[in-house]
Structures are given as structure tokens and as C-alpha cells.
Scaffold this motif. Structure first.
Motif, PDB file in Angstrom:
ATOM      1  N   UNK A  35     -56.597  38.776  46.476  1.00 56.57           N
ATOM      2  CA  UNK A  35     -57.295  37.858  47.371  1.00 56.57           C
ATOM      3  C   UNK A  35     -58.754  38.233  47.578  1.00 56.57           C
ATOM      4  N   UNK A  36     -59.099  39.453  47.246  1.00 52.51           N
ATOM      5  CA  UNK A  36     -60.478  39.903  47.429  1.00 52.51           C
ATOM      6  C   UNK A  36     -61.359  39.570  46.237  1.00 52.51           C
ATOM      7  N   UNK A  37     -60.760  39.416  45.070  1.00 48.61           N
ATOM      8  CA  UNK A  37     -61.572  39.241  43.872  1.00 48.61           C
ATOM      9  C   UNK A  37     -61.154  38.052  43.011  1.00 48.61           C
ATOM     10  N   UNK A  38     -60.336  37.181  43.532  1.00 49.90           N
ATOM     11  CA  UNK A  38     -59.876  36.041  42.742  1.00 49.90           C
ATOM     12  C   UNK A  38     -61.068  35.299  42.150  1.00 49.90           C
ATOM     13  N   UNK A  39     -60.883  34.796  40.951  1.00 48.95           N
ATOM     14  CA  UNK A  39     -61.973  34.124  40.234  1.00 48.95           C
ATOM     15  C   UNK A  39     -62.633  33.062  41.101  1.00 48.95           C
ATOM     16  N   UNK A  40     -61.842  32.305  41.848  1.00 50.09           N
ATOM     17  CA  UNK A  40     -62.414  31.308  42.751  1.00 50.09           C
ATOM     18  C   UNK A  40     -62.615  31.965  44.108  1.00 50.09           C
ATOM     19  N   UNK A  41     -63.663  32.763  44.198  1.00 52.84           N
ATOM     20  CA  UNK A  41     -63.936  33.502  45.423  1.00 52.84           C
ATOM     21  C   UNK A  41     -63.873  32.598  46.641  1.00 52.84           C
ATOM     22  N   UNK A  42     -63.248  33.087  47.721  1.00 51.81           N
ATOM     23  CA  UNK A  42     -63.044  32.247  48.904  1.00 51.81           C
ATOM     24  C   UNK A  42     -64.310  32.085  49.735  1.00 51.81           C
ATOM     25  N   UNK A  43     -65.286  31.360  49.175  1.00 54.93           N
ATOM     26  CA  UNK A  43     -66.543  31.224  49.898  1.00 54.93           C
ATOM     27  C   UNK A  43     -66.735  29.822  50.466  1.00 54.93           C
ATOM     28  N   UNK A  44     -65.756  28.948  50.309  1.00 51.12           N
ATOM     29  CA  UNK A  44     -65.879  27.606  50.856  1.00 51.12           C
ATOM     30  C   UNK A  44     -65.396  27.631  52.298  1.00 51.12           C
ATOM     31  N   UNK A  45     -66.287  27.305  53.185  1.00 54.45           N
ATOM     32  CA  UNK A  45     -65.991  27.326  54.605  1.00 54.45           C
ATOM     33  C   UNK A  45     -66.208  25.909  55.141  1.00 54.45           C
ATOM     34  N   UNK A  46     -65.297  25.399  55.976  1.00 49.69           N
ATOM     35  CA  UNK A  46     -65.529  24.076  56.549  1.00 49.69           C
ATOM     36  C   UNK A  46     -66.863  24.048  57.282  1.00 49.69           C
ATOM     37  N   UNK A  47     -67.613  23.000  57.042  1.00 46.72           N
ATOM     38  CA  UNK A  47     -68.936  22.894  57.632  1.00 46.72           C
ATOM     39  C   UNK A  47     -69.049  21.588  58.403  1.00 46.72           C
ATOM     40  N   UNK A  48     -69.598  21.711  59.599  1.00 46.91           N
ATOM     41  CA  UNK A  48     -69.894  20.543  60.411  1.00 46.91           C
ATOM     42  C   UNK A  48     -71.414  20.467  60.557  1.00 46.91           C
ATOM     43  N   UNK A  49     -72.010  19.400  60.009  1.00 46.19           N
ATOM     44  CA  UNK A  49     -73.452  19.228  60.088  1.00 46.19           C
ATOM     45  C   UNK A  49     -73.741  17.979  60.918  1.00 46.19           C
ATOM     46  N   UNK A  50     -74.558  18.162  61.940  1.00 43.40           N
ATOM     47  CA  UNK A  50     -74.963  17.023  62.774  1.00 43.40           C
ATOM     48  C   UNK A  50     -76.466  17.104  62.998  1.00 43.40           C
ATOM     49  N   UNK A  51     -77.033  15.984  63.384  1.00 47.65           N
ATOM     50  CA  UNK A  51     -78.447  15.953  63.743  1.00 47.65           C
ATOM     51  C   UNK A  51     -78.527  15.461  65.181  1.00 47.65           C
ATOM     52  N   UNK A  52     -79.124  16.298  66.028  1.00 48.12           N
ATOM     53  CA  UNK A  52     -79.255  15.940  67.440  1.00 48.12           C
ATOM     54  C   UNK A  52     -80.297  14.846  67.612  1.00 48.12           C
TER      55      UNK A  52
END
Length: 184
Positions: A148-165
Motif C-alpha cells: 500500500x505504500x508503493x503501489x504503482x498507482x500511488x494513493x495521491x488522489x484526494x477528494x477536493x472541494x473547490x469553491x469561489x467566495x
């Protein structure tokens, strides 16, 4: 305990956020695979450094870190740190291999890359870490302590919430991006 946070210079919020996500994904993968509380403490310290919590919250970070680490022995902590050193060396060589003629060239470049990140190690140490992790992954596959630390598809996708105030400021996952003087 040392939290790792390296901001870009000049400041680049996009690069900084990418680096933060990568580091947090590493801590999450380490914790999920090993159950090591030190990974949680490191993640918390990294988040504090990146998000720049106000000083009023230092007590909370320190208390959570202390609770997280209760019962952990020095030997357990060192095993975790050593495992993460092997993982960093392996990932460095693995990521360089497609750009190099062969493994030896990748190892030579890894020596330089790790030194630039203040993770210097002898070439033979990097080679030994790479070979050990590679061998474990080949033999045990998903059951490897490193999977899980070095899998080819490194776990770098994080849910992102983007808004503009309404004032035009962009907010990513609750963090307002600072204006660099131009348009957002």
C-alpha cells in the motif's frame, strides 16, 4: 518528532497542495497497512505545518499526538521510520527507472535526488532498500508490508472541494488561496 513540510519558493499553492496531498497519502497508506500510531502523529504534524494552524490550537495537536503515541515503544517507532526510509528509496528508484537506461543509472540519479531532499544515503543502501522492497512485493504481492505504500498507482488522489467566495477568493478544502496580486 519532526514534521516534514517543504513549501515552494516562490510560493506556489498548486505545487504545495500537491506535495501536501502526496505526503498525507503516504501517511494514510502507512497507517492503514501497519496500524502504526506514529504515522498518525506524523500526519497531524505535517497538517499543522502545511495548514499553519493558529498557535491557539498547538495544545490540541500536541494532546492528540500524545494520545496517539501512548504505548508505542522506541523500537516500534524506529521500525516504522526504517520502513518509511526503505519505501522512499524504493519509490525514488522506481520513479526514475523509466527515464534511465538501466537500474544502475536510476540508482545514481536516486543518490542525487534523495540528497536534494535531505534523505541522503549511500548508493549501496539505496540499492539494498530497493532490492528488499522489490523482492518483498514480487513474493507477497498485496500481502507485502510495502504494497500500500508503493503501489504503482500511488494513493495521491484526494477528494477536493473547490469553491469561489463572493469576494472572489478561491477556497480548496476549506483553505483560502492567497492572492498573488493578480486575478485568482
Amino acid at each position: 518528532m519532526v514534521a516534514v513540510y517543504v513549501g515552494s519558493c516562490p510560493p506556489d499553492p498548486e505545487t504545495d497542495l500537491k506535495n501536501f496531498r502526496r505526503k498525507q497519502a503516504e501517511y494514510e497508506a502507512a497507517y492503514r497497512r501497519t496500524g502504526e500510531p506514529l504515522a498518525l502523529d506524523e500526519a497531524l504534524l505535517n497538517a499543522r505545518a502545511y495548514l499553519q494552524f493558529p498557535a491557539e490550537l498547538d495544545w490540541l495537536v500536541e494532546a492528540l499526538g500524545k494520545i496517539t503515541l501512548q504505548g508505542r515503544t522506541d523500537e516500534t517507532a524506529e521500525r516504522f521510520r526504517e520502513r518509511m526510509r526503505h519505501v522512499q528509496r524504493y519509490r525514488c528508484v522506481r520513479d526514475l527507472r523509466p527515464q534511465c537506461r538501466n537500474k544502475d543509472d536510476a540508482l545514481d540519479r536516486a543518490v542525487e535526488a534523495l540528497e536534494a531532499r535531505d534523505e541522503a544515503a549511500a548508493r549501496s543502501t539505496i540499492r539494498d532498500s530497493y532490492d528488499m522492497v522489490d523482492r518483498d512485493l514480487r513474493r507477497k504481492g498485496r500481502e507485502s508490508e510495502y504494497f500500500y505504500l508503493v503501489a504503482r498507482s500511488d494513493p495521491t488522489v484526494v477528494p477536493v472541494s473547490v469553491t469561489r467566495r463572493s469576494d472572489g477568493v478561491t477556497v480548496i478544502n476549506g483553505v483560502a488561496l492567497q492572492s498573488s496580486g493578480g486575478d485568482q
